[in-house]
Motif scaffolding. Sequence first.
Motif, short mmCIF file in Angstrom:
data_model
loop_
_atom_site.label_atom_id
_atom_site.label_comp_id
_atom_site.label_asym_id
_atom_site.label_seq_id
_atom_site.Cartn_x
_atom_site.Cartn_y
_atom_site.Cartn_z
N ALA A 179 -8.95 -3.42 3.12
CA ALA A 179 -7.42 -3.82 2.81
C ALA A 179 -7.48 -4.42 1.58
O ALA A 179 -6.59 -4.04 0.68
CB ALA A 179 -7.15 -4.46 3.87
N GLY A 180 -8.25 -5.38 1.10
CA GLY A 180 -8.26 -6.09 -0.08
C GLY A 180 -8.52 -4.95 -1.36
O GLY A 180 -7.76 -5.09 -2.55
N TYR A 181 -9.29 -4.04 -1.15
CA TYR A 181 -9.75 -2.90 -2.17
C TYR A 181 -8.19 -2.24 -2.44
O TYR A 181 -7.88 -2.05 -3.56
CB TYR A 181 -10.96 -2.25 -1.71
CG TYR A 181 -10.79 -0.78 -2.61
CD1 TYR A 181 -11.29 -0.89 -3.89
CD2 TYR A 181 -10.33 0.30 -2.23
CE1 TYR A 181 -11.18 0.55 -4.51
CE2 TYR A 181 -10.14 1.44 -2.76
CZ TYR A 181 -10.58 1.61 -4.16
OH TYR A 181 -10.46 2.65 -5.00
N LEU A 182 -7.67 -1.73 -1.20
CA LEU A 182 -6.50 -0.96 -1.27
C LEU A 182 -5.46 -1.91 -1.98
O LEU A 182 -4.51 -1.21 -2.63
CB LEU A 182 -6.04 -0.38 -0.07
CG LEU A 182 -6.84 0.56 0.65
CD1 LEU A 182 -6.57 0.78 2.25
CD2 LEU A 182 -7.15 1.90 -0.25
N TYR A 183 -5.31 -2.99 -1.82
CA TYR A 183 -4.35 -3.82 -2.44
C TYR A 183 -4.73 -3.97 -3.94
O TYR A 183 -3.84 -3.77 -4.64
CB TYR A 183 -4.41 -5.13 -1.79
CG TYR A 183 -3.71 -6.27 -2.35
CD1 TYR A 183 -2.05 -6.47 -1.98
CD2 TYR A 183 -3.79 -6.93 -3.54
CE1 TYR A 183 -1.20 -7.07 -2.65
CE2 TYR A 183 -2.71 -7.97 -4.13
CZ TYR A 183 -1.76 -8.21 -3.74
OH TYR A 183 -0.59 -8.79 -4.20
N ASP A 184 -5.84 -4.15 -4.35
CA ASP A 184 -5.88 -3.90 -5.65
C ASP A 184 -5.74 -2.74 -6.32
O ASP A 184 -5.49 -2.53 -7.70
CB ASP A 184 -7.41 -4.42 -5.96
CG ASP A 184 -8.05 -5.84 -5.68
OD1 ASP A 184 -7.18 -6.72 -5.57
OD2 ASP A 184 -9.23 -6.09 -5.34
N LEU A 185 -6.24 -1.56 -5.48
CA LEU A 185 -5.99 -0.15 -6.11
C LEU A 185 -4.47 -0.06 -6.12
O LEU A 185 -3.97 0.61 -7.32
CB LEU A 185 -6.50 0.95 -5.00
CG LEU A 185 -5.95 2.31 -5.46
CD1 LEU A 185 -6.74 2.58 -6.95
CD2 LEU A 185 -6.62 3.16 -4.63
N ALA A 186 -3.58 -0.56 -5.29
CA ALA A 186 -2.18 -0.43 -5.41
C ALA A 186 -1.64 -1.18 -6.62
O ALA A 186 -0.60 -0.72 -7.41
CB ALA A 186 -1.51 -0.85 -4.05
N PHE A 213 -13.94 3.04 -4.62
CA PHE A 213 -13.58 3.18 -3.07
C PHE A 213 -14.65 3.47 -2.45
O PHE A 213 -14.90 2.80 -1.11
CB PHE A 213 -12.75 4.52 -3.18
CG PHE A 213 -12.26 4.97 -1.80
CD1 PHE A 213 -11.62 3.88 -1.16
CD2 PHE A 213 -12.77 6.18 -1.27
CE1 PHE A 213 -11.09 4.28 0.23
CE2 PHE A 213 -12.32 6.66 0.12
CZ PHE A 213 -11.69 5.49 0.83
N GLY A 214 -15.82 4.22 -2.69
CA GLY A 214 -16.98 4.16 -1.73
C GLY A 214 -17.73 3.11 -1.53
O GLY A 214 -18.05 2.62 -0.51
N THR A 215 -17.86 2.25 -2.40
CA THR A 215 -18.41 0.91 -2.45
C THR A 215 -17.52 0.08 -1.39
O THR A 215 -18.21 -0.47 -0.39
CB THR A 215 -18.60 0.19 -3.57
OG1 THR A 215 -19.43 0.95 -4.48
CG2 THR A 215 -19.38 -1.22 -3.54
N ALA A 216 -16.24 0.06 -1.63
CA ALA A 216 -15.56 -0.91 -0.46
C ALA A 216 -15.50 -0.25 0.93
O ALA A 216 -15.84 -1.04 1.82
CB ALA A 216 -14.03 -0.79 -1.24
N VAL A 217 -15.63 1.01 1.15
CA VAL A 217 -15.77 1.39 2.33
C VAL A 217 -17.15 1.18 3.00
O VAL A 217 -17.35 0.90 4.19
CB VAL A 217 -15.49 3.02 2.38
CG1 VAL A 217 -15.95 3.87 3.84
CG2 VAL A 217 -14.11 3.37 2.04
N TYR A 234 0.96 -1.30 0.01
CA TYR A 234 0.27 0.09 0.07
C TYR A 234 0.86 1.11 -0.08
O TYR A 234 0.74 2.29 -0.53
CB TYR A 234 -0.85 0.20 1.24
CG TYR A 234 -1.95 -1.12 1.52
CD1 TYR A 234 -2.62 -1.43 0.47
CD2 TYR A 234 -1.67 -1.71 2.96
CE1 TYR A 234 -3.49 -2.85 0.87
CE2 TYR A 234 -2.49 -2.68 3.12
CZ TYR A 234 -3.28 -3.27 2.14
OH TYR A 234 -4.10 -4.44 2.30
N CYS A 235 2.04 1.04 0.66
CA CYS A 235 2.85 2.44 0.95
C CYS A 235 3.73 2.64 -0.28
O CYS A 235 4.05 3.94 -0.33
CB CYS A 235 3.59 2.17 2.10
SG CYS A 235 2.63 1.92 3.65
N THR A 236 4.20 1.75 -0.90
CA THR A 236 4.94 1.94 -2.10
C THR A 236 4.48 2.74 -3.09
O THR A 236 4.75 3.70 -3.60
CB THR A 236 5.28 0.63 -2.72
OG1 THR A 236 6.43 -0.25 -1.61
CG2 THR A 236 6.39 0.73 -3.79
N PRO A 237 3.24 2.63 -3.45
CA PRO A 237 2.56 3.45 -4.48
C PRO A 237 2.36 4.80 -4.00
O PRO A 237 2.73 6.03 -4.88
CB PRO A 237 1.24 3.08 -4.96
CG PRO A 237 1.43 1.30 -4.44
CD PRO A 237 2.42 1.56 -3.47
#
Length: 126
Positions: free
Chosen positions: A69-76, A52-56, A8-11
């Motif tokens: 967390a899974g959504y953020l992984y997919d976004l990254a 994002f809104g749906t994931a939250v 998550y942090c690298t991007p």
Amino acid sequence: MTGLPRMYCTPAARIQSIFRKAAETGVARKPNAAIAVAEPAERKLALELLDFGTAVLEAGETLRPHRLAGYLYDLATAFTAFFETCPVLKAPDDAARASRLALCDLTARVLARGLTLLGIGAPERM
């Protein structure tokens, strides 16, 4: 969760690096730049950002933060593919550069907001 926070942090750190290099070279970010999705990686990233809104909501309604967390992984992952295939500062023209900078900005804001919701800070440098 070893290794996942780094994903998550690298991007987030890469995006801040792009912004620093843009400032150093005199490339101004345009706050209301139109986003064009000419490349498949741009489209994938843009579609991921829209979720994002749906994931939250889903994470909150089900009390399952791992879904966020899974959504953020997919976004990254989508950002990494975008970063590797779509030059931002060396885009083919000013409109493409502005669009890609806008995608970077949105990605940085979504990652930061999502990580904050999970209690994880996003670094500006790695």
